[in-house]
Design a protein around this motif. Structure first.
Motif, PDB file in Angstrom:
ATOM      1  N   LEU A  70       9.643  -4.265  -9.924  1.00 23.33           N
ATOM      2  CA  LEU A  70       8.347  -4.327  -9.239  1.00 23.33           C
ATOM      3  C   LEU A  70       8.508  -4.149  -7.730  1.00 23.33           C
ATOM      4  O   LEU A  70       7.656  -3.525  -7.084  1.00 23.33           O
ATOM      5  CB  LEU A  70       7.663  -5.660  -9.528  1.00 23.33           C
ATOM      6  CG  LEU A  70       6.931  -5.773 -10.855  1.00 23.33           C
ATOM      7  CD1 LEU A  70       6.399  -7.174 -11.049  1.00 23.33           C
ATOM      8  CD2 LEU A  70       5.804  -4.768 -10.921  1.00 23.33           C
ATOM      9  N   SER A  71       9.562  -4.690  -7.170  1.00 20.19           N
ATOM     10  CA  SER A  71       9.797  -4.547  -5.738  1.00 20.19           C
ATOM     11  C   SER A  71       9.935  -3.081  -5.348  1.00 20.19           C
ATOM     12  O   SER A  71       9.361  -2.641  -4.351  1.00 20.19           O
ATOM     13  CB  SER A  71      11.054  -5.318  -5.355  1.00 20.19           C
ATOM     14  OG  SER A  71      11.424  -5.045  -4.031  1.00 20.19           O
ATOM     15  N   LEU A  86       6.411  -1.397  -5.911  1.00 16.92           N
ATOM     16  CA  LEU A  86       5.424  -1.822  -4.924  1.00 16.92           C
ATOM     17  C   LEU A  86       5.770  -1.365  -3.515  1.00 16.92           C
ATOM     18  O   LEU A  86       4.896  -1.352  -2.636  1.00 16.92           O
ATOM     19  CB  LEU A  86       5.261  -3.342  -4.966  1.00 16.92           C
ATOM     20  CG  LEU A  86       4.529  -3.878  -6.194  1.00 16.92           C
ATOM     21  CD1 LEU A  86       4.554  -5.398  -6.213  1.00 16.92           C
ATOM     22  CD2 LEU A  86       3.098  -3.370  -6.232  1.00 16.92           C
ATOM     23  N   CYS A 128       8.243  -9.554  -3.655  1.00 14.29           N
ATOM     24  CA  CYS A 128       8.910  -9.404  -4.960  1.00 14.29           C
ATOM     25  C   CYS A 128      10.413  -9.195  -4.800  1.00 14.29           C
ATOM     26  O   CYS A 128      11.205  -9.700  -5.597  1.00 14.29           O
ATOM     27  CB  CYS A 128       8.304  -8.238  -5.734  1.00 14.29           C
ATOM     28  SG  CYS A 128       6.681  -8.591  -6.408  1.00 14.29           S
ATOM     29  N   VAL A 149       3.530   1.476  -3.234  1.00 14.84           N
ATOM     30  CA  VAL A 149       2.112   1.223  -3.477  1.00 14.84           C
ATOM     31  C   VAL A 149       1.544   0.274  -2.423  1.00 14.84           C
ATOM     32  O   VAL A 149       0.558   0.592  -1.757  1.00 14.84           O
ATOM     33  CB  VAL A 149       1.903   0.640  -4.898  1.00 14.84           C
ATOM     34  CG1 VAL A 149       0.433   0.343  -5.150  1.00 14.84           C
ATOM     35  CG2 VAL A 149       2.437   1.596  -5.948  1.00 14.84           C
ATOM     36  N   ALA A 167       3.752  -6.565  -0.623  1.00 12.82           N
ATOM     37  CA  ALA A 167       4.008  -7.192  -1.930  1.00 12.82           C
ATOM     38  C   ALA A 167       5.405  -6.836  -2.422  1.00 12.82           C
ATOM     39  O   ALA A 167       6.063  -7.632  -3.105  1.00 12.82           O
ATOM     40  CB  ALA A 167       2.956  -6.748  -2.945  1.00 12.82           C
ATOM     41  N   GLY A 168       5.905  -5.663  -2.071  1.00 11.34           N
ATOM     42  CA  GLY A 168       7.270  -5.280  -2.418  1.00 11.34           C
ATOM     43  C   GLY A 168       8.300  -6.154  -1.724  1.00 11.34           C
ATOM     44  O   GLY A 168       9.347  -6.464  -2.291  1.00 11.34           O
ATOM     45  N   SER A 173      10.410  -1.293   1.351  1.00 11.66           N
ATOM     46  CA  SER A 173       9.206  -2.058   1.678  1.00 11.66           C
ATOM     47  C   SER A 173       9.145  -2.382   3.162  1.00 11.66           C
ATOM     48  O   SER A 173       8.082  -2.265   3.788  1.00 11.66           O
ATOM     49  CB  SER A 173       9.169  -3.357   0.864  1.00 11.66           C
ATOM     50  OG  SER A 173       9.011  -3.071  -0.510  1.00 11.66           O
TER      51      SER A 173
END
Length: 133
Positions: A64-65, A68, A79, A71, A75-76, A105
């Motif tokens: 997810l990291s 994200l 995570c 995206v 949030a990345g 991120s």
């Protein structure tokens, strides 16, 4: 003194020595005895009793990291840090995914902040130019 070599185990014994007898202090296990092996753990277990094998899956937060990061980068970051802590505790795989998720991120967050600050600066500069008339 004689230079006698011990007989080779691959040659038949010399006259008067029966087959299968130990030579020169060697000891052979008795027929029917099991050799002294350590007891084997039950099938599917590894390591000392009471320990569980390392999980072989990839940490979900690490994946997810990385996703994200493209995206929604803040949030990345969250995570990625959570994934690193879980990987240290559980021994799961995915440490490199979490690391790359964190790197990307942070880079995308910095670029986003730079773009926002540049846009705000441009808006202030454009507004200041309009007030001079």
């Amino acid at each position: 003194m004689t230079d006698e070599q011990p007989p080779s185990p691959y040659e038949p014994p010399s006259h008067g020595q029966p087959y299968g007898q130990p030579q020169y202090g060697q000891q052979h296990p008795q027929w029917g005895q099991q050799p002294p092996y350590a007891p084997q753990p039950p099938y599917g277990q590894y390591g000392p009793p009471g320990e569980h094998p390392r999980p072989r899956g990839t940490n979900v937060l690490a994946i997810l990291s990385l996703v994200l990061a493209f995206v929604f980068a803040p949030a990345g970051i969250v995570c990625g840090h959570l994934a690193k802590r879980q990987i240290r505790q559980t021994g799961e795989e995915g440490d490199q995914l979490a690391t790359w998720g964190l790197i990307l991120s942070y880079v995308f967050t910095a670029l986003g902040l730079l773009a926002c600050c540049g846009w705000i600066g441009l808006a202030i500069w454009a507004n200041a130019d309009n007030n001079s008339y």
